[in-house]
Write a protein that holds these residues in place. Structure first.
Motif, short mmCIF file in Angstrom:
data_model
loop_
_atom_site.label_atom_id
_atom_site.label_comp_id
_atom_site.label_asym_id
_atom_site.label_seq_id
_atom_site.Cartn_x
_atom_site.Cartn_y
_atom_site.Cartn_z
N ASN A 141 0.85 -1.19 0.00
CA ASN A 141 0.00 0.00 0.00
C ASN A 141 0.89 1.24 0.00
N ASP A 143 -0.07 4.29 -1.16
CA ASP A 143 -0.81 5.55 -1.13
C ASP A 143 -2.10 5.34 -0.33
N LYS A 144 -2.11 5.89 0.88
CA LYS A 144 -3.27 5.69 1.77
C LYS A 144 -4.48 6.49 1.29
N ASN A 146 -5.81 6.65 -1.62
CA ASN A 146 -6.71 5.98 -2.57
C ASN A 146 -7.33 4.70 -2.01
N ASP A 147 -7.13 4.44 -0.73
CA ASP A 147 -7.64 3.18 -0.15
C ASP A 147 -9.16 3.07 -0.28
N GLY A 167 -5.87 -2.38 0.37
CA GLY A 167 -5.34 -1.05 0.02
C GLY A 167 -4.06 -1.05 -0.80
N GLY A 168 -3.59 -2.19 -1.23
CA GLY A 168 -2.40 -2.21 -2.09
C GLY A 168 -2.66 -1.47 -3.39
N ASP A 169 -1.60 -0.98 -4.03
CA ASP A 169 -1.78 -0.16 -5.24
C ASP A 169 -0.50 -0.10 -6.08
N ALA A 213 -8.51 2.91 -6.96
CA ALA A 213 -7.91 2.36 -5.74
C ALA A 213 -6.47 1.89 -6.00
CA CA Z 1 -3.72 2.39 -1.29
#
Ligand code: CA
Ligand code: ARE
Length: 586
Positions: A141, A143-144, A146-147, A167-169, A213
């Motif tokens: 993750n 970028d928090k 876009n979670d 929340g991975g991206d 996301a």
């Molecule tokens: Ca994220």
């Protein structure tokens, strides 16, 4: 000689171009039946008496058959050839008209012309590929902001459910490029990243939009650019067998029914379209209502999806595609797909998701490679479950190799597990020594090793969704020894060219003690691999002929050496579940 077992046809795995002026041929015979196999070959327009002789080598065996193989050079590209088979009762010709004592009577197989347009061109880089598969919601993750709502805590103790989000991206993948480079992988395969309500994104709502996301098109391009700078290529997942419930065309059919211009884009049984009690339209698998099957024979659907493929290949400069449910989409579609994608990027790689014999898709006009689940099945049985012996294992590997033309074979995605299967360590019952040996095998076998994210640090997990736990990044929770093992083997695969590009020949099969060995040879260079797939120490004896005149070998893993003890035989003491990678010294 058992004639009924002898088989050849001038097509597919049995005869395919090995280059613009060379044809690879294979012949199958009953195991142990032939003492030698030769070919008499010439140009189709030459007189019948003119030609050359080629000796074929035994390339492998399974329980019932031996396969003989050779490459016929042809200056004119127009070939005819007859086999000469020698057995206990003498020799016999075998050609298009069958068996005969007389060559002319046997007739000649014809390969009329090695057409440029029929060459099976697999990008050369694939031969050096080491793949890492990422399930983006679970890798990192970065970028928090876009979670998705309601994400679950990222922890080694996490046990995902079918609808969990973590929340991975894409930003997270960018952050971890140094990790991936240090591991040594050079191809990333990402499961789908386009707009979709699910965590896996196999139900696409918009093929032209990266799911927010995960990021956006700009971040995707940045990821590809930065990966390329590190010598890492990027493949995306093409989900063209079906769309998602939210796909604009399906939504239109839901609203307008039979009057929708998109009604024929899907397989709708009757209107109005309903999802319960069961969907009245075709879907992926049995009644997965979120995934309406696409009619890829429809010209508009075809055009739409091919545009999508071309768009991302060009726009994001990706290095190829993995094709979802590839064997349920028509061959014509895939031929057009190949032309479009390779038209934009001739170096792009096309990998189908097929769990079984993928012969029909691997003739040079559709895919370059497939996810090699047959390989996984064999490895699982031999190393993880210990259900089969070295003889059966060797037989299965030979069968798989002989199913496909050679170019595909070097580009296979050789996986131990994926986002659709139980993890390998779990399949091993947590017995690390078994996993270590299987990884050694994977890293020394022809084809691209594919690592499913987290396997390298000892992650466990049962079938989907448990195999999709968030990546373990805390070093104290990673298995650092296993990681070091992976790094070392990847480095060796890169350092020893025959491991990537050499032929494969079985070297040792000992079902009693469960020892297995093979050599990988390219020209004069040769690497030998010995595996002790048993809980006992064994003295292994092998012959050194594959190594030419070498008298002394060194294990690249332990640094130990051993010298030939007369008559070209070498003995090696092997600890339980030990594997060695041998190269000649001096
Ligand atoms: Ca994220
Ligand atoms: C969900 C549930 C599963 C359930 C499945 C089917 O979680 O427990 O089994 O539904 O009803 C994606 C998601 C999955 C999701 C699925 C449906 O990732 O989590 O599963 O959508 O919503 C066959 C196909 C092969 C396919 C596998 C899953 O041939 O193409 O089934 N794999 C791809 C992707 C998946 C993806 C989809 C297809 C759909 O890799 O991740 O699933 O887009 C045997 C058979 C194979 C069979 C294989 C596995 O060996 O021979 O043909 O593969 O088992 O079942």
């Amino acid at each position: 000689m058992l004639k009924e077992a002898v088989f050849h046809r001038p097509e597919g795995p049995y005869a395919h171009p090995a280059g613009p002026r060379a044809l690879r041929v294979r012949l199958r015979a009953k195991r142990g039946d032939l003492s030698s196999c030769h070919l008499f070959h010439g140009d189709r327009y030459q007189g019948e008496e003119e030609g050359d002789i080629l000796r074929l080598e035994k390339a492998g065996s399974d329980e019932l058959f031996d396969w003989f193989e050779g490459v016929i050079p042809s200056a004119t590209r127009r070939l005819r050839y007859v086999f000469y088979l020698e057995g206990k009762e003498g020799g016999l010709w075998y050609g298009e008209r069958g068996f005969a004592a007389d060559r002319r009577e046997a007739g000649a197989f014809q390969y009329p012309y090695i057409c440029e347009g029929d060459l099976f061109r697999v990008p050369d880089w694939a031969r050096d590929g080491i793949v890492y598969q990422i399930f983006p919601d679970r890798f990192c993750n970065g970028d928090k902001e876009n979670d998705p709502e309601g994400i679950e805590p990222w922890s080694a103790a996490a046990r995902p459910r079918p609808n969990s989000f973590y929340g991975g991206d894409l930003r997270g993948i960018i952050e971890k490029l140094p990790y991936l480079e240090a591991l040594g992988v050079n191809v990333l395969y990402l499961t789908p990243i386009f707009l979709s309500p699910s965590n896996h994104k196999y139900d696409t709502a918009d093929y032209y939009r990266v799911d927010p996301a995960f990021g956006d098109a700009k971040i995707l391009k940045e990821l590809v650019r930065r990966a390329h700078r590190r010598g890492i290529r990027v493949l995306l997942d093409a989900v063209f067998n079906h769309a998602g419930y939210g796909f604009f065309a399906f939504q239109d059919v839901l609203q307008r029914g039979a009057a929708s211009p998109y009604a024929d884009w899907f397989f709708i049984e009757d209107f109005p379209v309903v999802t319960t009690p069961r969907p009245n339209y075709e879907t992926f698998a049995n009644g997965v209502w979120t995934m309406p099957k696409l009619n890829t024979a429809h010209p508009e659907v075809r055009a739409y999806l091919l545009d999508v493929a071309e768009y991302w290949t060009r726009e994001a400069e990706i290095d190829g595609w993995r094709l979802d449910v590839a064997n349920e989409v028509d061959h014509r579609f895939w031929r057009a797909f190949r032309d479009r994608v390779k038209g934009v990027n001739p170096e792009a790689l096309i990998v189908g998701e097929i769990w079984h014999d993928a012969g029909p898709w691997l003739q040079g006009d559709q895919f370059d490679s497939v996810m090699n689940y047959l390989f996984r099945d064999a490895v699982l049985d031999f190393f993880a479950a210990g259900r089969i012996g070295a003889d059966r294992f060797d037989a299965l590997l030979t069968r798989i190799r002989m199913m496909y033309p050679e170019p595909a074979h070097f580009a296979m995605f050789n996986l131990l597990g994926s986002h659709d299967t139980e993890r390998f360590l779990t399949a091993c019952g947590g017995r690390l020594e078994r996993m270590r040996l299987a990884v050694l095998f994977q890293m020394t076998y022809p084809g691209m090793p594919m690592i499913y994210y987290g396997d390298e640090v000892g992650m466990r997990g049962g079938p989907d969704p448990d195999c999709r736990r968030p990546m373990v990044w805390e070093e104290e929770k990673q298995n650092r020894e296993l990681l070091a093992h992976y790094r070392k083997l990847i480095a060796l695969r890169k350092a020893l060219r025959p491991l990537r590009r050499g032929d494969f020949r079985t070297w040792l099969v000992d079902p009693l003690r469960n020892l297995y060995g093979f050599v990988r040879r390219e020209g004069e260079s040769c690497v030998g691999v010995l595996l002790n797939n048993s809980p006992h120490e064994h003295r292994v004896e092998v012959d050194l002929h594959p190594f030419g005149g070498a008298e002394k070998l060194r294990d690249a893993l332990s640094g130990r050496t051993a010298e030939a003890a007369g008559r070209s035989r070498l003995t090696w003491m092997m600890a339980p579940f030990q594997g060695v990678i041998l190269t000649p010294v001096g």
